[in-house]
Write a protein that holds these residues in place. Structure first.
Motif, short mmCIF file in Angstrom:
data_model
loop_
_atom_site.label_atom_id
_atom_site.label_comp_id
_atom_site.label_asym_id
_atom_site.label_seq_id
_atom_site.Cartn_x
_atom_site.Cartn_y
_atom_site.Cartn_z
N ALA B 111 7.61 -10.44 -17.20
CA ALA B 111 6.96 -9.16 -16.98
C ALA B 111 5.89 -9.28 -15.90
CB ALA B 111 6.35 -8.65 -18.29
N LYS B 112 5.15 -10.36 -15.94
CA LYS B 112 4.09 -10.54 -14.96
C LYS B 112 4.64 -10.70 -13.55
CE LYS B 112 0.53 -13.20 -16.37
NZ LYS B 112 -0.13 -14.29 -17.13
N ARG B 113 5.79 -11.35 -13.46
CA ARG B 113 6.42 -11.49 -12.14
C ARG B 113 6.74 -10.10 -11.57
NH1 ARG B 113 11.42 -13.15 -12.08
NH2 ARG B 113 11.14 -14.16 -14.10
N VAL B 114 7.28 -9.25 -12.43
CA VAL B 114 7.62 -7.90 -11.99
C VAL B 114 6.37 -7.15 -11.53
CG1 VAL B 114 8.51 -5.66 -12.77
CG2 VAL B 114 9.69 -7.75 -13.42
N LEU B 115 5.31 -7.24 -12.31
CA LEU B 115 4.08 -6.53 -11.95
C LEU B 115 3.46 -7.08 -10.68
CD1 LEU B 115 2.22 -5.83 -15.32
CD2 LEU B 115 3.50 -4.23 -13.87
N LYS B 116 3.51 -8.39 -10.53
CA LYS B 116 2.90 -8.99 -9.32
C LYS B 116 3.63 -8.55 -8.07
CE LYS B 116 0.72 -12.94 -11.53
NZ LYS B 116 0.97 -14.31 -12.04
N GLU B 117 4.95 -8.53 -8.16
CA GLU B 117 5.76 -8.05 -7.03
C GLU B 117 5.37 -6.60 -6.70
OE1 GLU B 117 9.75 -8.69 -4.85
OE2 GLU B 117 8.51 -10.05 -6.04
N PHE B 118 5.24 -5.81 -7.75
CA PHE B 118 4.87 -4.40 -7.58
C PHE B 118 3.51 -4.29 -6.90
CE2 PHE B 118 2.69 -0.62 -9.39
CZ PHE B 118 3.49 0.36 -8.85
N ILE B 119 2.56 -5.10 -7.35
CA ILE B 119 1.22 -5.04 -6.77
C ILE B 119 1.27 -5.36 -5.28
CG2 ILE B 119 -1.01 -6.23 -6.69
CD1 ILE B 119 -0.82 -6.44 -9.78
N SER B 120 2.06 -6.36 -4.92
CA SER B 120 2.04 -6.73 -3.51
C SER B 120 2.71 -5.64 -2.65
CB SER B 120 2.64 -8.12 -3.28
OG SER B 120 4.01 -8.03 -3.03
N GLU B 121 3.72 -4.98 -3.22
CA GLU B 121 4.32 -3.85 -2.49
C GLU B 121 3.33 -2.70 -2.32
OE1 GLU B 121 7.56 -3.09 -5.05
OE2 GLU B 121 8.85 -4.62 -4.15
N GLN B 122 2.61 -2.43 -3.40
CA GLN B 122 1.65 -1.32 -3.34
C GLN B 122 0.51 -1.65 -2.39
OE1 GLN B 122 1.72 1.87 -5.08
NE2 GLN B 122 3.83 1.18 -5.05
N GLU B 123 0.16 -2.93 -2.31
CA GLU B 123 -0.91 -3.31 -1.38
C GLU B 123 -0.48 -3.06 0.06
OE1 GLU B 123 -1.79 -7.22 -2.79
OE2 GLU B 123 -3.47 -6.51 -4.04
N THR B 124 0.78 -3.38 0.34
CA THR B 124 1.30 -3.10 1.68
C THR B 124 1.28 -1.60 1.95
OG1 THR B 124 2.80 -4.97 1.40
CG2 THR B 124 3.26 -3.45 3.21
N ALA B 125 1.75 -0.83 0.97
CA ALA B 125 1.77 0.62 1.13
C ALA B 125 0.36 1.16 1.35
CB ALA B 125 2.39 1.27 -0.11
N LEU B 126 -0.59 0.59 0.61
CA LEU B 126 -1.99 1.01 0.74
C LEU B 126 -2.51 0.77 2.15
CD1 LEU B 126 -4.73 1.89 -0.38
CD2 LEU B 126 -5.01 -0.40 -1.35
N GLU B 127 -2.23 -0.42 2.66
CA GLU B 127 -2.67 -0.73 4.02
C GLU B 127 -2.08 0.25 5.04
OE1 GLU B 127 -1.95 -4.86 5.16
OE2 GLU B 127 -2.67 -5.41 3.14
N HIS B 128 -0.77 0.47 4.92
CA HIS B 128 -0.10 1.40 5.84
C HIS B 128 -0.75 2.77 5.78
CE1 HIS B 128 2.69 -1.58 6.74
NE2 HIS B 128 3.84 -0.94 6.58
N ALA B 129 -0.97 3.24 4.55
CA ALA B 129 -1.51 4.59 4.38
C ALA B 129 -2.91 4.69 4.97
CB ALA B 129 -1.52 4.97 2.90
N GLU B 130 -3.74 3.68 4.68
CA GLU B 130 -5.10 3.70 5.21
C GLU B 130 -5.11 3.65 6.74
OE1 GLU B 130 -6.84 0.43 3.12
OE2 GLU B 130 -7.80 1.74 1.62
N ALA B 131 -4.23 2.82 7.28
CA ALA B 131 -4.15 2.70 8.74
C ALA B 131 -3.72 4.03 9.36
CB ALA B 131 -3.17 1.60 9.12
N HIS B 132 -2.74 4.66 8.73
CA HIS B 132 -2.25 5.91 9.30
C HIS B 132 -3.30 7.02 9.16
CE1 HIS B 132 1.24 7.71 11.18
NE2 HIS B 132 0.97 8.83 10.52
N GLU B 133 -4.00 7.01 8.05
CA GLU B 133 -5.07 7.99 7.86
C GLU B 133 -6.10 7.85 8.98
OE1 GLU B 133 -7.55 7.26 4.50
OE2 GLU B 133 -8.63 9.16 4.70
N ALA B 134 -6.48 6.62 9.25
CA ALA B 134 -7.49 6.37 10.30
C ALA B 134 -6.98 6.82 11.66
CB ALA B 134 -7.84 4.88 10.33
N ARG B 135 -5.71 6.51 11.94
CA ARG B 135 -5.14 6.90 13.23
C ARG B 135 -5.12 8.41 13.39
NH1 ARG B 135 0.09 4.71 12.92
NH2 ARG B 135 -0.68 2.95 11.69
#
Lengths: 190, 190
Positions: B111-135
């Motif tokens: 279960a933790k493996r699944v959640l960790k994978e999810f967290i890292s995907e969401q972190e990428t999405a977060l970065e993208h979104a923040e970058a695009h917001e700033a742009r």
DNA sequence: CGCACCATGTAAAAGGTTACATGATTGA
DNA sequence: TCAATCATGTAACCTTTTACATGGTGCG
């Protein structure tokens, strides 16, 4: 390919008929997954063919029969394997976000109507999620009780907390979305 | 029926070819909407038949042609109407939530493996979104600049802020989901 | 008897994914 | 010349939605 796994997850609690499952997944219920009746019956047939579940014919009254499906050992194995498998991120496809991206093209009033409708939907979703979280923490749902009967008492708290956490997440996302939409209402007035 | 409207929204910025649109919506790009090339070309054809866009054939080199589609007045009208229309809530269908609902069935490590994978995907999405917001706030994206050329200067700030807000929302949801998954990791250890 | 609910299916259409297929152009 | 990119399509398949279709049971 998630529907079969969702069905397996429910059947892990106890055997059910197609009709009972359609009630659970029906549009009105707002559960974590939704599926129409026309999808459920064929899915159950196919899952039985694949040995994931077994159907038992039961009689009601004189000539009415229902098929009650129970998860098999193979089904349980498949379910457990799926639960532990990281799944590919589904592509984002949120129509409201697209609408919001182009709110500057329409009168502020139109955009605000859309956001207000969204807020009231999310508020309903939030209430449902919070209520369900509370019910799970109190171990006060039928299915959870069924599941607990098959497991040692010392695991019951953890089961309830893990399931409640899913709905806590639902609620948290709804709150975030409501705050986002409210900020949107403010921005539209500028 | 959102894909045509999403395409209209993009073409409102400027005319584009099917190829350019497939780049925008391609899986890699992680935009607000995604669609494969095999969906885009037929959609454009159909939209042209319906008078929402017009295609202009252009020649590149000697014998290579591309069709550049522009939004029509009718297309713009249709787009604006759609933007101001509250849409029915899409049924929830989140496979990770279903997995999480049954985490008690598998070893905490899976279960933790699944959640960790999810967290890292969401972190990428977060970065993208923040970058695009700033742009967007900096008015530093190609499409926004194209859109602004067609609108009075005094509207530019509002346009940028409204569009940036969409990605701010994306980011906020990603943060909420990350926090949820981290709490999940804690719960699994109990 | 009539109504709400139980119970199970099929069919057609829309939307989306994956894979196949083809060829031109540009620049190293 | 070779690779990356430009450019456009079709086919098969799967999932989901909406609609059609049928009949039994239990209760007031």
């Amino acid at each position: 390919m998630s529907l079969p796994h969702v069905l397996l997850g429910v059947l892990e609690a106890r055997p059910m008929s197609g009709y009972e499952l359609t009630q659970l997944f029906g549009a009105s219920t707002r559960w974590v997954w939704s599926a129409p009746q026309s999808q459920i019956y064929p899915a159950l047939k196919k899952m039985e063919d694949n040995g994931l579940i077994t159907g038992e014919e039961q009689t009601r009254g004189t000539r009415m029969t229902r098929t009650v499906y129970a998860i098999t050992d193979e089904g349980l194995r498949e379910l457990k394997e799926w639960i532990g498998t990281p799944l590919p991120i589904p592509p984002s496809r949120d129509a409201l976000e697209v609408q919001a991206l182009y709110f500057d093209l329409v009168p502020a009033e139109s955009a605000k109507r859309v956001l207000k409708e969204f807020i009231s939907e999310q508020e309903t979703a939030l209430e449902h999620a919070e209520a369900h979280e509370a019910r799970l923490l109190a171990k006060d749902t039928e299915l959870l009780r069924e599941r607990m009967t098959k497991r040692p008492v010392e695991q019951h708290d953890r089961m309830a907390r893990l399931k409640a956490h899913v709905f806590a997440g639902h609620a948290a996302v709804a709150r975030t979305r409501i705050a986002w939409a409210q900020e949107g209402l403010r921005l539209l007035d500028e």
